[in-house]
Write a protein that holds these residues in place. Structure first.
Motif: not given
Length: 79
Positions: A1-3, A5, A44, A46, A48, A62-63, A66-67
């Protein structure tokens, strides 16, 4: 799972941007009513778009994607 940034950018309106070093700091700063009334958006580092959930007394982040498809929006706000 991504977090997400860090740092985390909270954008309210056209000219209010708040920057938080961690997701936890942003969660503690945001009020549930703010999330429920959709007073702004959160990104975030980046670009997102982050998903916000409001409980009775807390907010979780939360995210939301994804991108970083909102990087151009974040850049525009920061400029």
């Amino acid at each position: 799972m991504s977090l997400p940034i860090c740092p985390i950018f909270v954008v309210e309106g056209l000219d209010d941007v708040y920057v938080y070093a961690t997701v936890e700091d942003a969660q503690l700063a945001l009020e549930p009513w703010w999330v429920k009334q959709k007073e702004g958006v959160v990104y975030d580092a980046e670009g997102r778009l982050l998903q916000l959930k409001a409980g009775d007394i807390n907010v979780t982040i939360s995210l939301g994607e994804a991108s970083p498809t909102h990087a151009d929006e974040l850049e525009s706000v920061l400029r």
